[in-house]
Design a protein around this motif. Structure first.
Motif, short mmCIF file in Angstrom:
data_model
loop_
_atom_site.label_atom_id
_atom_site.label_comp_id
_atom_site.label_asym_id
_atom_site.label_seq_id
_atom_site.Cartn_x
_atom_site.Cartn_y
_atom_site.Cartn_z
N ALA A 12 -9.93 -4.70 -0.17
CA ALA A 12 -9.10 -5.48 0.75
C ALA A 12 -7.66 -5.56 0.25
N ALA A 13 -7.50 -5.74 -1.06
CA ALA A 13 -6.15 -5.78 -1.63
C ALA A 13 -5.46 -4.43 -1.50
N LEU A 14 -6.21 -3.35 -1.65
CA LEU A 14 -5.64 -2.01 -1.56
C LEU A 14 -5.38 -1.56 -0.12
N ALA A 15 -5.91 -2.29 0.84
CA ALA A 15 -5.78 -1.89 2.24
C ALA A 15 -4.35 -1.96 2.75
N ASP A 16 -3.51 -2.73 2.10
CA ASP A 16 -2.14 -2.91 2.57
C ASP A 16 -1.19 -1.97 1.83
N PRO A 17 -0.35 -1.21 2.56
CA PRO A 17 0.55 -0.26 1.90
C PRO A 17 1.59 -0.93 1.00
N THR A 18 2.01 -2.14 1.33
CA THR A 18 2.96 -2.85 0.47
C THR A 18 2.32 -3.16 -0.88
N ARG A 19 1.08 -3.61 -0.86
CA ARG A 19 0.40 -3.92 -2.12
C ARG A 19 0.15 -2.66 -2.94
N ARG A 20 -0.15 -1.54 -2.27
CA ARG A 20 -0.30 -0.29 -3.02
C ARG A 20 1.03 0.12 -3.65
N ALA A 21 2.13 -0.08 -2.92
CA ALA A 21 3.46 0.24 -3.47
C ALA A 21 3.79 -0.66 -4.66
N ILE A 22 3.38 -1.92 -4.58
CA ILE A 22 3.60 -2.84 -5.70
C ILE A 22 2.82 -2.35 -6.93
N LEU A 23 1.58 -1.93 -6.74
CA LEU A 23 0.80 -1.41 -7.86
C LEU A 23 1.44 -0.16 -8.44
N ASP A 24 1.96 0.71 -7.56
CA ASP A 24 2.66 1.91 -8.05
C ASP A 24 3.85 1.51 -8.92
N ARG A 25 4.59 0.50 -8.48
CA ARG A 25 5.74 0.03 -9.25
C ARG A 25 5.30 -0.51 -10.60
N LEU A 26 4.23 -1.32 -10.61
CA LEU A 26 3.77 -1.93 -11.85
C LEU A 26 3.13 -0.91 -12.79
N ALA A 27 2.71 0.23 -12.27
CA ALA A 27 2.19 1.30 -13.13
C ALA A 27 3.30 1.83 -14.04
N GLU A 28 4.55 1.63 -13.64
CA GLU A 28 5.69 2.05 -14.45
C GLU A 28 6.00 1.05 -15.56
N GLY A 29 5.49 -0.18 -15.44
CA GLY A 29 5.73 -1.20 -16.45
C GLY A 29 5.89 -2.57 -15.80
N PRO A 30 5.87 -3.62 -16.62
CA PRO A 30 5.99 -4.99 -16.10
C PRO A 30 7.29 -5.18 -15.32
N ALA A 31 7.24 -6.11 -14.36
CA ALA A 31 8.42 -6.41 -13.55
C ALA A 31 8.34 -7.84 -13.05
N THR A 32 9.50 -8.42 -12.80
CA THR A 32 9.57 -9.76 -12.21
C THR A 32 9.37 -9.65 -10.70
N VAL A 33 9.15 -10.79 -10.06
CA VAL A 33 9.00 -10.81 -8.61
C VAL A 33 10.25 -10.25 -7.94
N SER A 34 11.41 -10.61 -8.44
CA SER A 34 12.67 -10.11 -7.88
C SER A 34 12.77 -8.60 -7.99
N GLU A 35 12.38 -8.06 -9.13
CA GLU A 35 12.41 -6.61 -9.32
C GLU A 35 11.41 -5.91 -8.41
N ILE A 36 10.25 -6.52 -8.24
CA ILE A 36 9.24 -5.95 -7.36
C ILE A 36 9.71 -5.98 -5.91
N ALA A 37 10.40 -7.05 -5.53
CA ALA A 37 10.83 -7.24 -4.14
C ALA A 37 11.98 -6.33 -3.72
N GLU A 38 12.75 -5.80 -4.69
CA GLU A 38 13.95 -5.03 -4.38
C GLU A 38 13.78 -3.98 -3.28
N PRO A 39 12.78 -3.10 -3.34
CA PRO A 39 12.72 -2.03 -2.33
C PRO A 39 12.16 -2.46 -0.97
N PHE A 40 11.72 -3.70 -0.85
CA PHE A 40 11.09 -4.15 0.39
C PHE A 40 12.03 -4.99 1.23
N ALA A 41 11.93 -4.82 2.52
CA ALA A 41 12.72 -5.64 3.45
C ALA A 41 11.88 -6.86 3.82
#
Length: 100
Positions: A12-41
């Motif tokens: 269910a968590a993986l069903a959303d493309p935004t959440r998958r993109a967040i996991l892709d970002r975190l695979a690169e290393g830890p990030a703050t909420v602000s850093e995670i939010a940058e590419p999203f509108a």
């Protein structure tokens, strides 16, 4: 929670493309909420809601280092999902042989 229930929560968590993109970002290393939010509108509260879903599924953790609260990927819950899906690789291989 049984293993099947946890598998449902992960999928269910993986069903959303935004959440998958967040996991892709975190695979690169830890990030703050602000850093995670940058590419999203979307607003920070909207990103935080996605993070809560991922955290409930055990796919991320949130730490605390002074005022910095990094989110980290926790990939272990993906293992049962990958294992469940790997069963179907047999069928993917057969399809390749049948299609021209």
């Amino acid at each position: 929670m049984t293993a099947t229930d946890q598998l449902s929560v992960v999928f269910a968590a993986l069903a959303d493309p935004t959440r998958r993109a967040i996991l892709d970002r975190l695979a690169e290393g830890p990030a703050t909420v602000s850093e995670i939010a940058e590419p999203f509108a979307m607003t920070l509260p909207a990103v935080s809601k996605h993070l809560k879903v991922l955290e409930r599924a055990g796919l991320i953790s949130r730490g605390r280092q002074a005022q910095w609260r990094p989110c980290r990927l926790e990939a272990e819950p993906l293992r049962p999902a990958a294992g469940w899906m790997s069963h179907y690789q047999v069928f993917w291989g057969q399809r390749r042989k049948l299609t021209p």
